[in-house]
Every structure is written in C-alpha cells, then in structure tokens.
Design a protein around this motif. Structure first.
Motif, PDB file in Angstrom:
ATOM      1  N   VAL A   1      10.528  -6.075  -4.038  1.00 52.77           N
ATOM      2  CA  VAL A   1       9.185  -5.900  -4.583  1.00 52.77           C
ATOM      3  C   VAL A   1       8.346  -5.035  -3.643  1.00 52.77           C
ATOM      4  O   VAL A   1       7.254  -4.612  -3.978  1.00 52.77           O
ATOM      5  CB  VAL A   1       8.542  -7.280  -4.831  1.00 52.77           C
ATOM      6  N   LYS A   2       8.888  -4.776  -2.473  1.00 49.85           N
ATOM      7  CA  LYS A   2       8.258  -3.870  -1.522  1.00 49.85           C
ATOM      8  C   LYS A   2       6.983  -4.438  -0.906  1.00 49.85           C
ATOM      9  O   LYS A   2       5.948  -3.806  -0.860  1.00 49.85           O
ATOM     10  CB  LYS A   2       7.920  -2.512  -2.165  1.00 49.85           C
ATOM     11  N   ILE A   3       7.089  -5.660  -0.457  1.00 45.54           N
ATOM     12  CA  ILE A   3       5.968  -6.221   0.278  1.00 45.54           C
ATOM     13  C   ILE A   3       6.174  -5.913   1.751  1.00 45.54           C
ATOM     14  O   ILE A   3       7.217  -6.200   2.316  1.00 45.54           O
ATOM     15  CB  ILE A   3       5.921  -7.755   0.104  1.00 45.54           C
ATOM     16  N   ASP A   4       5.178  -5.319   2.354  1.00 46.54           N
ATOM     17  CA  ASP A   4       5.240  -5.015   3.763  1.00 46.54           C
ATOM     18  C   ASP A   4       4.854  -6.270   4.557  1.00 46.54           C
ATOM     19  O   ASP A   4       3.786  -6.832   4.340  1.00 46.54           O
ATOM     20  CB  ASP A   4       4.256  -3.874   4.050  1.00 46.54           C
TER      21      ASP A   4
END
Lengths: 413, 215
Positions: A216-219
C-alpha cells in the motif's frame, strides 16, 4: 559466576521485566538500568537550573545585554583565550542564543500539552514547574540539540518516578545513543537507515503486515518517528508505557524495534483490513485504537530479543549502502530512456508492482516498485529493506522484470 | 490499491508555528470537537473528510503537522504533492504570522504556483489579546495570491468556510491543469503518451511521494 548461575540470573531478570517492575521500585530500577555513561553529576542539575533562572530574570527585566552575556558565557571561552574570536563565531553564538530563547518559549508552550490524559501537567502545577526546569536545564546542557517536541513526555514520565536531579541525569543518558541523537537532530539520512533496518526486522517477524504496508506504500517515517521520539507515550496507557520502559531500559534500544513490532502485531487484523488512508489514520491516531496492553506485552514476549548492537550495525550497513548509491554514478539523473513509452506501458502507474532484477545490478532479491520517477528511473524497496533507485530499462531492455506470482513469497498472502 | 491522487482526492497540509491551533482546527472541522489541552503534535497526523461541492463529492486528505522548527526537515514529505496548504497563525502572536510568511516563501519555491494557499488567523475568540490586524493579514494574503480567513477552533467559527474555499479552489486548479494537459496531448498518439506523461498524477501519493525525498 558459572554459566548456569548466569543463565539463572538472566532468566530471573527476564521474568521480572516481563511481569513489570513494581511501581515503588521503578524509579530506582530505571536509574540503574539507564546508567550514567555521560558521567553527569547529580548536582549538575542545580548549575543549569540556576543559569536558567538567571536567564529568566534577565528576560523579565528585558536586560538584553545580561541575557546575551549569560547565553554566550562559557561558549566562547576557548575561542576567546586564543584570541581567535571571529565574526563568524559571533554569528554562531548569536544564533545559538536566539535558539535557546526560542527553545525556552517552545518548552513553555508545550508544558500543559504534555501527556494530557494524565492530567498531571496542568497550568501552575508543581509537576509542570519541575518539567519546565528539567527541560530548560537540558536546553542549556546541550544547546546544540536543544528542546525538541516529544522530549517533554519522556522527561514527564521520568519525573513521576524520580527526583528532579535524577530525572535530569537519566534523561541525558537515555538520549545518549546514536538513534536518539539522530532522531532528535532530525538527521534524515541516518533516520532513513534506521527505518530500513527496522523494515528488515518487520519483514522477518511480521511478514504479512510488512507486505501489506509495503504494497500500500506506507512510509514508516510517517508514524515511527513519533513512536520513537516519545517512547510510545503519545498513545499508550501510562502503566503500559512504564512496563515497556522496564524492558527498554534493561534491554536497550534494540527493544524499541521489538516493541514497535509487537504494537503493530497487536492490531495486525485492523492493519491488514485497512487501505492506504485507513492505515495512515490508524498509524497516526494510535491513541484511538483501543490497544490491548496485554496483547502488546504478550507479542513483545514472542519476538526474539533484538540486540541494540545488531540494530545499530544493520542501520550502519544500510547507511553505507545509501551513501554508496548516492555517490555511484548516479542512476537518478543520468539515464534517459530511448523510448519512454516502454515505461509508460509497463511500469508507470504500477506502483507496488513486485519485481526482481533481470540482469546487471547486483540483485537484492524480490522487491516492490514504490515510485517511478519522471521518464527513466524507479525507486524499488527490496524485501531486505534496501531502497534503490534503478533504471528501469533502456532501448526496450528491462532492468526490472515483473515477478511471476508463484515465485513471490508475499504475493499470495 | 489506494491511489490518493484519484480523481476526487485532494491533499491538504496544515503548516504553522507550534500551538497556533492547527490540530484544533482540523479536529473541529473533521470531528466537530475541541479540547483546551490538545496533546502536542509530534511529527504529523492524518485525517480525511468527504465533502460535497455542488454535484461533486470529494475526499480531503488532511495532514496536520508538528509546529516546531526542528520538524521542518520533514516538511517536504507532507507538502511535496499537496494540492493545498492551510497556513495557520495565532492572531494573538505576531511571530506566528511571520512564520506564515516563511512558509509561503518555502512553498512557492519548492512546490511552485500550483499549490493553493490559504491563510487562517486562529484564536479570534481571544480578541482582546489580538496582535495581528485583520487588514494587515488580508493585504499580505492578497499579495501572495492566498485566501485569508479568521477562525476560532474553540468557538467553531470560520472553519467550514476556510476548508470550503480551499477545496473549491483546489478543484478549480486541478481542472485547469487537466485541461492544459489535454490541450498539450491533443493530436498526439494519445493513449501511450498519456501514461508516460503522467508522472505527477500517477502514484506520488502522500506516503509514496515521501520515499523519494530521503535527502
């Protein structure tokens, strides 16, 4: 002590830590565990505290000269002795004195916003006053770092267990390690390498959540800095915080990693259910997540101990990698594609695409495309935690190939 | 897959000095709550709100950031791909208004003209202690092409208006960009170029965008 006895002692310490140190002994136990590598004298607090007080009276009297001479006092001694005082030095000193005053103001602004759920640091309360004194003394002790938001809640919890002087000593010693120095100085490069190291442990101990968060591309930067800079005080219940600190102080910074993973694990069902926005909300509003302290403690018990040394070493390795990549011929700026449409067709818009290297660059194993930069390069986060800017293709030849689902350990989760 | 830059998603970042009331503004707007003792925001927190504007429903993704200067290192993570910025100052504190001006400079330099700016003077319930005059702030806002509103998170004043104006302008701005882009595209051999051209709209969502700036 023979090996068996040593083992027994360790077991006992371990058991006590996981049951939690009795509150009446906590202050003393923490002092012992934190230690005093910085060699701070218990009376040092008084010195800095007195200086802060003098400064406040100068501020109240708007005695600018007195303020400046006080602020500059001691900082210029070496330069003054050799007669090498320069305008540049003066400027630095000036900006430092400004920053001390700014810090003092910020400390005041934040006091009653510290641990508000405890309702202890209220306007004019004695604890509030003590918190201010500790933080201001710290600003004068280490003006280079100064006061950073988040420090208040750490010092606040300490103050509820130890005296003012002891809190000052412990606080300085807690911050005396690479991780906290880099965090509170906001050294982004270093911080990034710590997060990369964290990812490696996360992938190992909580692979599903790791895969979901990466996909989901959570940093991790978006929430972990707060967790660490407040030592979890910003969202956990007070008693849980204390219990986790027992572990933290005795086992070292490495346990920040295992505790963070344990916290994520305790809400993993919610996390796996959430989309991008949902995740961002959860991870930046942990206080509203009805966390279960028992589950967090249980989970932290299940994760094998991560030593501070391992964590630091891994982070250092990551940092070197990062440096190397930045210094090497610079993929990021040089490559132009012969035919940008190739990219457009294949990877553009396919963030989160699982990929592996098909040729060329030393392979880091499977990874995830997190971003395609304009035209020619993509950022890939390998499952090992390394982030790499890579050329995607040139003349129709790909560096990255889509990975067949059956080879991808995370794909079918 | 979450795409925060979907058609009706707009990202707003709140910036401003510590304790001017950024968190309170957002919480009043999103949850209609207010607390005198709002915990200090460390780093930043995320909230979203769905609103109807005319026939459109749009989703506002709001990043509420920490006010202290030290956290500015993180600034770009949050404002890099924002559609709008709400710059908040405290009407009882001149310094905080000066900070707003710094933010405007930084945003114009780093993000350019496309980001919609809105300035909010908060805490007008403390009118007796006012230090920043409305006319002065309005004049400044106009000079940098920003909206200006006066708000009170405590009383719930001016907040709906602020976000609504911001949202409308962001929608307008995006439509303008879109039509400019399609004008550029028209006549070309469209489908492929559309994708290749679309880096900024593609996947640089709130979080993924940040990964590029590990500077």
């Amino acid at each position: 002590m023979n090996a068996l006895e040593e083992y027994k002692v360790q077991r006992t310490v371990h058991k006590v830590l996981f049951q939690g140190i009795p509150p009446s002994l906590r202050g003393t136990a923490w002092m012992v565990a934190i230690g005093n590598k910085k060699g701070i004298d218990i009376n040092d607090f008084c010195t800095y505290d007195a200086r802060a007080r003098d400064l406040h009276s100068a501020i109240a009297l708007q005695d600018k000269k007195a303020m400046e001479s006080m602020l500059l006092d001691g900082k210029h001694q070496s330069a003054g002795e050799t007669g090498a005082r320069t305008t540049e030095n003066d400027d630095t000193a000036q900006s430092q004195s400004d920053s001390i005053l700014t810090n003092f103001i910020q400390v005041r602004l934040d006091l009653i916003r510290t641990l508000p759920r405890l309702k202890i640091f209220s306007e004019g309360g004695s604890y509030t006053e003590n918190l201010r004194r500790v933080l201001e003394a710290f600003v004068l002790y280490d003006p280079g770092m100064g006061y950073v938001q988040g420090m208040g809640s750490i010092a606040g919890v300490l103050l509820l267990h130890t005296s003012l002087e002891e809190t000052f000593v412990s606080f300085i010693n807690i911050l005396d390690n690479q991780l906290f120095q880099n965090l509170f100085h906001m050294n982004m490069g270093r911080i990034h390498s710590y997060l990369m190291a964290f990812k490696v442990f996360l992938a190992k101990h909580l692979p599903k959540v790791y895969a979901h968060i990466s996909r989901v591309k959570i940093d991790l930067k978006l929430f972990l800095l707060e967790w660490w800079m407040t030592l979890f005080t910003s969202f956990l219940r007070f008693d849980t915080v204390c219990h986790l600190w027992d572990i933290l102080f005795f086992e070292g910074v490495g346990s920040l990693v295992s505790i963070s993973i344990a916290i994520l694990k305790s809400i993993s069902a919610k996390l796996l259910d959430a989309d991008f926005e949902g995740l961002l909300f959860i991870l930046t509003h942990m206080e509203s997540m009805e966390l279960d302290p028992e589950r967090i403690l249980q989970s932290s018990r299940e994760i094998p101990r991560i030593s501070s040394q391992d964590f630091h070493e891994l982070a250092d390795k990551m940092f070197e990698e990062l440096e190397k990549r930045q210094h090497s011929s610079g993929f990021e700026n040089s490559a132009e594609l012969d035919d940008p449409r190739v990219i457009g067709r294949d990877l553009m818009g396919r963030f989160g695409q699982r990929v592996r290297v098909s040729n060329g660059i030393p392979c880091q194993g499977p990874g995830t495309v997190t971003q395609v930069h304009h035209g020619s390069t993509a950022m890939v986060v390998w499952d090992t935690g390394i982030t790499q800017n890579m050329r995607i293709g040139k003349g129709g030849e790909y560096w990255l190939r889509e990975m067949p689902a059956q080879l991808d350990p995370f794909f079918s989760l | 897959m979450a795409d925060v830059r979907g058609k009706n998603n707009y990202k707003i970042v709140l910036l401003g000095e510590g304790r001017v009331g950024k968190t309170s503004l957002v919480l009043r707007y999103v949850n209609n709550t207010f607390s005198d003792k709002q915990q200090t925001t460390i780093q930043a927190s995320f909230l979203s709100k769905r609103i109807n504007i005319g026939e459109n429903t749009c989703n506002l993704a709001i990043w509420d950031t920490a006010g202290q200067e030290r956290f500015h290192a993180l600034g770009p993570i949050y404002y890099r791909d924002a559609d709008g910025a709400l710059l908040v100052y405290d009407t009882t504190d001149t310094e905080s208004f000066a900070k707003v001006k710094n933010w405007v400079k930084e945003l114009r330099k780093m993000v350019g003209q496309e980001i919609v700016l809105c300035i909010a003077g908060n805490k007008i319930d403390l009118d007796k202690e006012r230090q920043v005059e409305k006319s002065e702030a309005e004049e400044y806002a106009a000079s940098v092409g920003a909206y200006h509103f006066q708000t009170s998170a405590k009383l719930g004043k001016g907040i709906e208006e602020t976000f609504l104006a911001l949202a409308k302008k962001m929608i307008e701005q995006r439509q303008e960009n879109d039509s400019r882009q399609s004008a550029r595209r028209s006549g070309g051999n469209a489908p492929i170029l559309v994708v290749a051209d679309d880096t900024s709209n593609g996947g640089s969502g709130a979080a993924s965008g940040s990964k590029a700036c590990n500077c």
